[in-house]
Motif scaffolding. Structure first.
Motif, PDB file in Angstrom:
ATOM      1  N   LEU A   1       0.841  -1.185   0.000  1.00 45.90           N
ATOM      2  CA  LEU A   1       0.000   0.000   0.000  1.00 45.90           C
ATOM      3  C   LEU A   1       0.875   1.233   0.000  1.00 45.90           C
ATOM      4  N   TYR A   2       0.831   2.007  -1.062  1.00 48.30           N
ATOM      5  CA  TYR A   2       1.619   3.220  -1.187  1.00 48.30           C
ATOM      6  C   TYR A   2       0.702   4.428  -1.115  1.00 48.30           C
ATOM      7  N   SER A   3       1.302   5.562  -0.819  1.00 49.90           N
ATOM      8  CA  SER A   3       0.524   6.803  -0.822  1.00 49.90           C
ATOM      9  C   SER A   3       0.102   7.150  -2.242  1.00 49.90           C
ATOM     10  N   GLN A   4      -0.889   8.040  -2.348  1.00 48.20           N
ATOM     11  CA  GLN A   4      -1.400   8.409  -3.677  1.00 48.20           C
ATOM     12  C   GLN A   4      -0.306   8.989  -4.551  1.00 48.20           C
ATOM     13  N   SER A   5       0.537   9.862  -4.010  1.00 48.39           N
ATOM     14  CA  SER A   5       1.546  10.515  -4.826  1.00 48.39           C
ATOM     15  C   SER A   5       2.577   9.535  -5.346  1.00 48.39           C
ATOM     16  N   VAL A   6       2.919   8.522  -4.544  1.00 47.85           N
ATOM     17  CA  VAL A   6       3.910   7.553  -4.983  1.00 47.85           C
ATOM     18  C   VAL A   6       3.290   6.560  -5.965  1.00 47.85           C
ATOM     19  N   ALA A   7       2.097   6.087  -5.631  1.00 43.78           N
ATOM     20  CA  ALA A   7       1.476   5.076  -6.485  1.00 43.78           C
ATOM     21  C   ALA A   7       1.114   5.615  -7.856  1.00 43.78           C
ATOM     22  N   HIS A   8       1.055   6.935  -8.020  1.00 44.86           N
ATOM     23  CA  HIS A   8       0.681   7.505  -9.306  1.00 44.86           C
ATOM     24  C   HIS A   8       1.729   8.462  -9.841  1.00 44.86           C
ATOM     25  N   GLY A   9       2.985   8.238  -9.485  1.00 47.42           N
ATOM     26  CA  GLY A   9       4.045   9.030 -10.072  1.00 47.42           C
ATOM     27  C   GLY A   9       3.934  10.505  -9.749  1.00 47.42           C
ATOM     28  N   ASP A  10       3.453  10.859  -8.561  1.00 45.11           N
ATOM     29  CA  ASP A  10       3.300  12.257  -8.163  1.00 45.11           C
ATOM     30  C   ASP A  10       2.462  13.022  -9.183  1.00 45.11           C
ATOM     31  N   ASN A  11       1.308  12.490  -9.480  1.00 43.25           N
ATOM     32  CA  ASN A  11       0.439  13.021 -10.532  1.00 43.25           C
ATOM     33  C   ASN A  11      -0.150  14.363 -10.108  1.00 43.25           C
ATOM     34  N   PRO A  12       0.214  15.463 -10.773  1.00 38.59           N
ATOM     35  CA  PRO A  12      -0.324  16.769 -10.359  1.00 38.59           C
ATOM     36  C   PRO A  12      -1.822  16.910 -10.593  1.00 38.59           C
ATOM     37  N   LEU A  13      -2.416  16.057 -11.436  1.00 38.67           N
ATOM     38  CA  LEU A  13      -3.859  16.101 -11.621  1.00 38.67           C
ATOM     39  C   LEU A  13      -4.603  15.675 -10.361  1.00 38.67           C
ATOM     40  N   LEU A  14      -3.932  14.889  -9.497  1.00 32.18           N
ATOM     41  CA  LEU A  14      -4.558  14.405  -8.275  1.00 32.18           C
ATOM     42  C   LEU A  14      -4.098  15.161  -7.039  1.00 32.18           C
ATOM     43  N   SER A  15      -2.908  15.716  -7.083  1.00 32.44           N
ATOM     44  CA  SER A  15      -2.391  16.476  -5.939  1.00 32.44           C
ATOM     45  C   SER A  15      -2.106  17.886  -6.410  1.00 32.44           C
ATOM     46  N   ARG A  16      -3.050  18.788  -6.207  1.00 29.97           N
ATOM     47  CA  ARG A  16      -2.965  20.125  -6.766  1.00 29.97           C
ATOM     48  C   ARG A  16      -3.341  21.139  -5.711  1.00 29.97           C
TER      49      ARG A  16
ATOM     50  N   LEU B   1     -19.918  16.698  -4.124  1.00 29.78           N
ATOM     51  CA  LEU B   1     -18.486  16.557  -3.868  1.00 29.78           C
ATOM     52  C   LEU B   1     -17.867  15.494  -4.764  1.00 29.78           C
ATOM     53  N   GLN B   2     -18.569  14.370  -4.920  1.00 31.91           N
ATOM     54  CA  GLN B   2     -18.025  13.283  -5.719  1.00 31.91           C
ATOM     55  C   GLN B   2     -17.904  13.675  -7.182  1.00 31.91           C
ATOM     56  N   MET B   3     -18.956  14.257  -7.748  1.00 31.15           N
ATOM     57  CA  MET B   3     -18.921  14.621  -9.160  1.00 31.15           C
ATOM     58  C   MET B   3     -17.993  15.808  -9.404  1.00 31.15           C
ATOM     59  N   ASP B   4     -17.865  16.713  -8.429  1.00 30.05           N
ATOM     60  CA  ASP B   4     -16.979  17.860  -8.601  1.00 30.05           C
ATOM     61  C   ASP B   4     -15.533  17.408  -8.773  1.00 30.05           C
ATOM     62  N   GLU B   5     -15.114  16.417  -8.011  1.00 29.65           N
ATOM     63  CA  GLU B   5     -13.735  15.934  -8.117  1.00 29.65           C
ATOM     64  C   GLU B   5     -13.463  15.332  -9.488  1.00 29.65           C
ATOM     65  N   VAL B   6     -14.414  14.574  -9.997  1.00 29.74           N
ATOM     66  CA  VAL B   6     -14.252  13.950 -11.306  1.00 29.74           C
ATOM     67  C   VAL B   6     -14.236  15.012 -12.408  1.00 29.74           C
ATOM     68  N   ASP B   7     -15.205  15.934 -12.360  1.00 25.06           N
ATOM     69  CA  ASP B   7     -15.297  16.968 -13.398  1.00 25.06           C
ATOM     70  C   ASP B   7     -14.076  17.876 -13.395  1.00 25.06           C
ATOM     71  N   LEU B   8     -13.551  18.165 -12.203  1.00 24.91           N
ATOM     72  CA  LEU B   8     -12.391  19.040 -12.091  1.00 24.91           C
ATOM     73  C   LEU B   8     -11.197  18.458 -12.842  1.00 24.91           C
ATOM     74  N   VAL B   9     -10.922  17.171 -12.618  1.00 21.41           N
ATOM     75  CA  VAL B   9      -9.798  16.524 -13.292  1.00 21.41           C
ATOM     76  C   VAL B   9     -10.042  16.450 -14.799  1.00 21.41           C
ATOM     77  N   TRP B  10     -11.269  16.119 -15.202  1.00 23.58           N
ATOM     78  CA  TRP B  10     -11.547  15.979 -16.628  1.00 23.58           C
ATOM     79  C   TRP B  10     -11.415  17.311 -17.353  1.00 23.58           C
ATOM     80  N   ARG B  11     -11.887  18.399 -16.756  1.00 29.56           N
ATOM     81  CA  ARG B  11     -11.763  19.702 -17.415  1.00 29.56           C
ATOM     82  C   ARG B  11     -10.306  20.077 -17.621  1.00 29.56           C
ATOM     83  N   GLU B  12      -9.462  19.797 -16.653  1.00 32.89           N
ATOM     84  CA  GLU B  12      -8.055  20.137 -16.792  1.00 32.89           C
ATOM     85  C   GLU B  12      -7.369  19.263 -17.838  1.00 32.89           C
ATOM     86  N   ILE B  13      -7.758  17.997 -17.904  1.00 31.44           N
ATOM     87  CA  ILE B  13      -7.213  17.124 -18.943  1.00 31.44           C
ATOM     88  C   ILE B  13      -7.581  17.665 -20.327  1.00 31.44           C
ATOM     89  N   THR B  14      -8.836  18.071 -20.504  1.00 31.55           N
ATOM     90  CA  THR B  14      -9.279  18.610 -21.787  1.00 31.55           C
ATOM     91  C   THR B  14      -8.561  19.911 -22.114  1.00 31.55           C
TER      92      THR B  14
END
Length: 736
Positions: free
Chosen positions: A69-84, A137-150
Motif C-alpha cells: 500500500l503506497y501513498s497516492q503521490s507515490v502510487a501515481h508518479g506524483d500526478n499533479p492532476l490528483l495532488s494540486r 463533492l463526488q462529481m466535482d472531483e471527477v469533473d475538475l480533473v476531466w476539465r483540466e485534462i481537456t
C-alpha cells in the motif's frame, strides 16, 4: 426486506450470490471485501507506477512503506492532476497521467457511491436536501480533473500522443458519469428532495436537473418503457448508446484530421493579391508551424488553414475570384469525400441520425430531440415558429442586400455574385459606404487598450474590478495572463481567470471558447483562511500574437466583438455565488439561455461609449476619431440579413434532421439539407458543398440545439433595450 442498490462490476463475490450487494443486512461483510479489494488494486497501481517513476521525474521516496500500500503521490508518479493546489501546474502534466488519474478516481468513487447508496437505501423516499452535498463533492472531483485534462489537450499539448491519451481517458470519464447517472438508487431520493419542505428553490432545481439527466442516461427510461420487455431490450438500448458514442468520436477525429489535410499551401504570391499584411503574416506563421521554417511574408510559402481565422481574410480581401472560389469550396467540404476515403463523415452522418432515431423509439419518444428537449427553455413548436419568423422577415432584406452587392460588383467589372463572393463584396461596400478599412480599424484596437476598456465595462455593469496577478500562478505560455476579479467597493475576492488570447499553430486548437476550471463552492475550500472556493475559468481566444518588436496584437472590430462575447460566456461562472453546486454558474442552465450574457456584452462592444474607451492608436495613442466611432456602431447591423439567414438555415437543418428525417425515405440527408438551404438563401445553394459534415454533432445533449445561439441573441437584445431605456450614459442607472 432488503434493498439492492449497487452493481458490482470489477470483482467477483466470494460465494455464489446475486450480482448486487445486499447492504442492509450484510453491509459489514461488503465493506470487508472492499478493503481487501482496495489492497489488491493498490498493488496493481504500484506495479504500473514503477515503470513510469523515472520517466515522469518522480523517484521512489526512501520513506515509502515497504508493504504493497503506497501513498497516492507515490502510487501515481506524483500526478499533479490528483495532488494540486488552487490551480494545476500545467508544465508538469504529461499525457501518461490522464488515464491513471481517472482510473484512481474510478477506484475511489466506486467505494464512495457504494457508501452513499447504502445510506439512500436506508432512508428510501425520506431523503433530505443534505444528500445533494456528497453527490456534488463526488462529481466535482471527477469533473475538475476531466476539465483540466481537456484544457491541456486543447491549448498546452497539441501532439497526437496527447490526443490519443485524451480519448482513452474519456472512456473512463464517461464511465464515471454513467456510474452516477445510471444508478437507480438515487431516483427515490431525488423525488423526496423535490417534495421535501426544507428544500429551497436551488435544491429543487438541482434535484429536477438530476432527474432530467437520469432520464437521458436511461434508468428512468428503462423503468418506464423497457423494464417489461426483458433483458434483451435493455442490452439493445445500451448497445445503441455505445455505438453512438463510437460514431461521434470518429466524427470529431475526421473533422480535425480533414482540417489539417485540406489546408492549402500557396506558393504563388499573386493568388493572395489584396490580402492585408496581418493576414499574410498569419499565413506565414501557419506555414512555419507546419514545418516550412524558411517561410517569409514576402516570398512565402503561405498556408491557408481551414478554420475561420484562416479562411475569413481570404474570402474578405483576396481579389482573385478563382482563388476565393477554391478556398470557399474546400472549406465547405471539410470531412466530406462522398462516402469514400479516410476522414469522411458522409456515411457517419446517416448512421448517427439513424441510431439516435432508433434510441428515441426504444425509449418511447417520437424523436431524439424529445429526449433532450427538457434541458432547454423553448419548445419545439416555439423554435420552429421562431426560425420561420426570421426567414419571413429576413428574406426581403437579404434580397435588397444582394442587389446592392451585385451593384458594387458590376461597378468594378465583376459579372455576378456567388456564395464565395458575398464576404468580399460586403467588405468593399463597407469601405465605400462607411469608410471603414479593416487595417485602419485594427491600428486603433491594440489588445491592451481593448482589455482596459472591457474591464472598465465590467466595473460599470457589475461593480467588479479585474486586476492582473502575474506572480500568483504558473502559466503554460509567456503570453498567457492571469487575473483576479474583486468587488470594486470592498476589494473582496470574487473569481479569477486565465486569458490565453493568442494562437499557437500546431499546439493550440483554433477558436474562441471558455473552459471552466471550477465553480463557486462552499463545500470545497482552498484553506481555512480563504473561505469558499471562488470560481475560475480559462478564457481562450484566437488572436494574432504580438510582434517580435514589441508591437501589441491588433484586433479587427469582429475580433473585438468575439473577445467581448467570449468573456461574456465566462460571466455566469465568474459572478456566481450560488451555494448549490449542481446549479452554480452554467450548471443546470437551459441550453438556449447560456449565451445571453455573451451576446449582451458583444452588443455593448458596438456601443459608442465603449468604442471610445477601447479605441486608441497603437503607436501614437490618439483616440479613435468620432466619425469612425459612429460608423463602427452602425456596422453591427450592416448587411447582416444574409449571415443571419444562414445561421437560421443551419438551425432548421439541425432540427429537421433530428425530428423528421428518416433514412428509409427516398430523400437522402443531403437532399434535405439542400432543400432547407434553398428556403433560407437568396443565392441557390451549391449541391457539391457539404458544410454539414463538419458541424459539431458529437454531444447528444446539443442535438437539435443549433437554434440556441439565435434564441439567446434575441433575448440579449431585449436585455440591452432595458439599458437603453435607463440611459446608457447614466452610470447609476446602468449599474442598477
Amino acid at each position: 426486506g432488503t434493498t439492492r442498490c449497487y452493481q458490482r462490476k470489477a470483482w467477483p463475490p466470494r460465494n455464489p450470490q446475486p450480482e448486487r450487494v445486499v447492504l442492509e443486512n450484510e453491509g459489514q461483510r461488503g465493506f470487508r471485501e472492499l478493503q481487501l479489494r482496495r489492497q489488491k488494486q493498490s498493488e496493481v497501481y504500484a506495479r504500473e507506477a514503477a515503470s513510469t517513476w523515472r520517466r515522469e521525474g518522480s523517484p521512489l521516496p526512501e520513506s515509502s512503506p515497504a508493504g504493497p500500500l503506497y501513498s497516492q503521490s507515490v502510487a501515481h508518479g506524483d500526478n499533479p492532476l490528483l495532488s494540486r493546489g488552487e490551480f494545476l501546474k500545467y508544465g508538469y502534466v504529461v499525457p501518461e497521467m490522464f488515464e491513471r488519474a481517472l482510473k484512481k478516481l474510478a477506484f475511489d468513487s466506486e467505494d464512495n457511491w457504494l457508501i452513499l447508496a447504502d445510506l439512500l437505501a436506508k432512508v428510501e423516499d425520506k431523503a433530505t436536501p443534505d444528500f445533494l452535498e456528497p453527490m456534488q463533492l463526488q462529481m466535482d472531483e471527477v469533473d475538475l480533473v476531466w476539465r483540466e485534462i481537456t484544457h491541456v489537450k486543447d491549448v498546452v499539448d497539441g501532439s497526437s500522443s496527447c490526443e490519443s491519451a485524451w480519448r482513452l481517458s474519456r472512456e473512463w470519464y464517461v464511465g464515471l458519469r454513467q456510474q452516477f447517472r445510471t444508478s437507480d438508487a438515487f431516483i427515490p431520493a431525488l423525488r423526496s428532495i423535490l417534495r421535501h419542505p426544507e428544500s429551497g428553490e436551488a435544491q429543487r432545481r438541482a434535484a429536477a436537473l438530476l432527474m432530467t439527466q437520469f432520464q437521458i442516461a436511461t434508468p428512468e427510461l428503462f423503468n418506464r418503457y423497457v423494464a417489461d420487455e426483458g433483458e434483451d431490450k435493455k442490452i439493445q438500448v445500451m448497445n445503441t448508446k455505445a455505438w453512438l458514442m463510437n460514431l461521434t468520436e470518429q466524427w470529431e477525429i475526421n473533422v480535425a484530421r480533414s482540417r489539417v489535410e485540406k489546408a492549402i499551401l500557396v506558393r504563388n504570391r499573386t493568388e493572395l493579391e489584396g490580402l492585408p499584411q496581418f493576414a499574410m503574416e498569419d499565413a506565414v506563421a501557419a506555414a512555419r508551424g507546419r514545418g516550412y521554417a524558411r517561410a517569409t511574408s514576402a516570398g512565402g510559402p503561405w498556408l491557408v488553414r481551414m478554420d475561420e481565422a484562416g479562411v475569413g481574410p481570404i474570402l474578405r480581401h483576396a481579389s482573385d475570384a478563382t482563388f476565393r472560389e477554391h478556398v470557399h469550396q474546400t472549406f465547405a467540404r471539410i470531412a466530406f469525400k462522398g462516402g469514400s476515403g479516410h476522414n469522411d463523415n458522409t456515411p457517419i452522418l446517416e448512421n448517427i441520425l439513424a441510431n439516435r432515431r432508433e434510441f428515441a423509439s426504444m425509449v418511447g419518444q417520437p424523436s431524439f430531440v424529445d429526449v433532450v428537449m427538457p434541458l432547454r427553455m423553448a419548445t419545439q413548436r416555439q423554435v420552429f415558429a421562431f426560425l420561420q419568423r426570421i426567414r419571413r422577415s429576413g428574406m426581403p432584406v437579404a434580397q435588397r442586400e444582394l442587389a446592392e452587392l451585385r451593384g458594387i460588383a458590376a461597378s468594378q467589372g465583376a459579372q455576378d455574385v456567388d456564395q464565395s463572393d458575398l464576404a468580399y463584396w460586403r467588405e468593399r461596400l463597407l469601405e465605400d459606404r462607411l469608410g471603414l478599412r479593416e487595417e485602419y480599424v485594427r491600428e486603433h484596437f491594440p489588445l491592451p487598450a481593448v482589455l482596459e476598456g472591457l474591464f472598465g465595462l465590467l466595473t460599470r455593469l457589475f461593480g467588479v474590478e479585474v486586476i492582473e496577478a502575474p506572480d500568483d500562478v504558473d502559466v503554460w505560455d509567456e503570453h498567457v495572463r492571469f487575473y483576479r476579479v474583486r468587488e470594486a467597493a470592498t476589494g473582496e475576492a470574487v473569481a479569477s481567470f486565465f486569458l490565453d488570447a493568442h494562437r499557437r499553430h500546431g499546439q493550440k486548437r483554433p477558436g474562441f471558447w471558455v473552459h471552466r476550471i471550477h465553480d463557486y463552492s462552499e463545500l470545497r475550500r482552498h484553506g481555512s483562511r480563504h473561505g469558499p472556493r471562488r470560481p475560475a475559468v480559462h478564457v481562450v481566444c484566437d488572436l494574432a500574437r504580438p510582434g517580435e518588436d514589441g508591437t501589441p496584437a491588433l484586433l479587427s472590430m469582429d475580433e473585438v466583438a468575439r473577445l467581448f462575447h467570449t468573456v461574456g460566456l465566462a460571466l455566469r461562472t465568474l459572478l456566481s455565488t450560488q451555494p448549490e453546486g449542481f446549479v452554480a454558474g452554467t450548471n443546470g442552465l437551459e441550453l438556449d439561455a447560456v449565451a445571453i450574457p455573451a451576446h449582451l456584452l458583444a452588443r455593448f462592444a458596438y456601443e459608442e461609449r465603449t468604442l471610445r474607451s477601447i479605441g486608441r492608436h497603437y503607436k501614437t495613442g490618439d483616440a479613435l476619431p468620432e466619425g469612425a466611432v459612429q460608423m463602427l456602431a452602425k456596422s453591427r447591423t450592416f448587411h447582416n440579413a444574409i449571415p443571419t439567414l444562414r445561421r437560421a438555415a443551419y438551425a432548421q437543418i439541425d432540427l429537421d434532421l433530428h425530428v423528421a428525417y428518416d433514412r428509409q425515405d427516398e430523400m437522402t440527408v443531403y437532399d434535405v439539407v439542400k432543400l432547407i438551404e434553398a428556403q433560407f438563401s437568396v443565392i441557390p445553394p451549391r449541391v457539391e458543398n457539404h458544410e454539414v459534415c463538419s458541424w459539431p454533432f458529437s454531444d447528444p445533449e446539443l442535438a437539435g440545439g443549433t437554434y440556441a445561439d439565435l434564441w439567446s441573441e434575441a433575448l440579449a437584445a431585449d436585455v440591452f433595450s432595458k439599458f437603453e431605456d435607463a440611459g446608457l450614459d447614466d452610470d447609476a442607472a446602468v449599474g442598477e
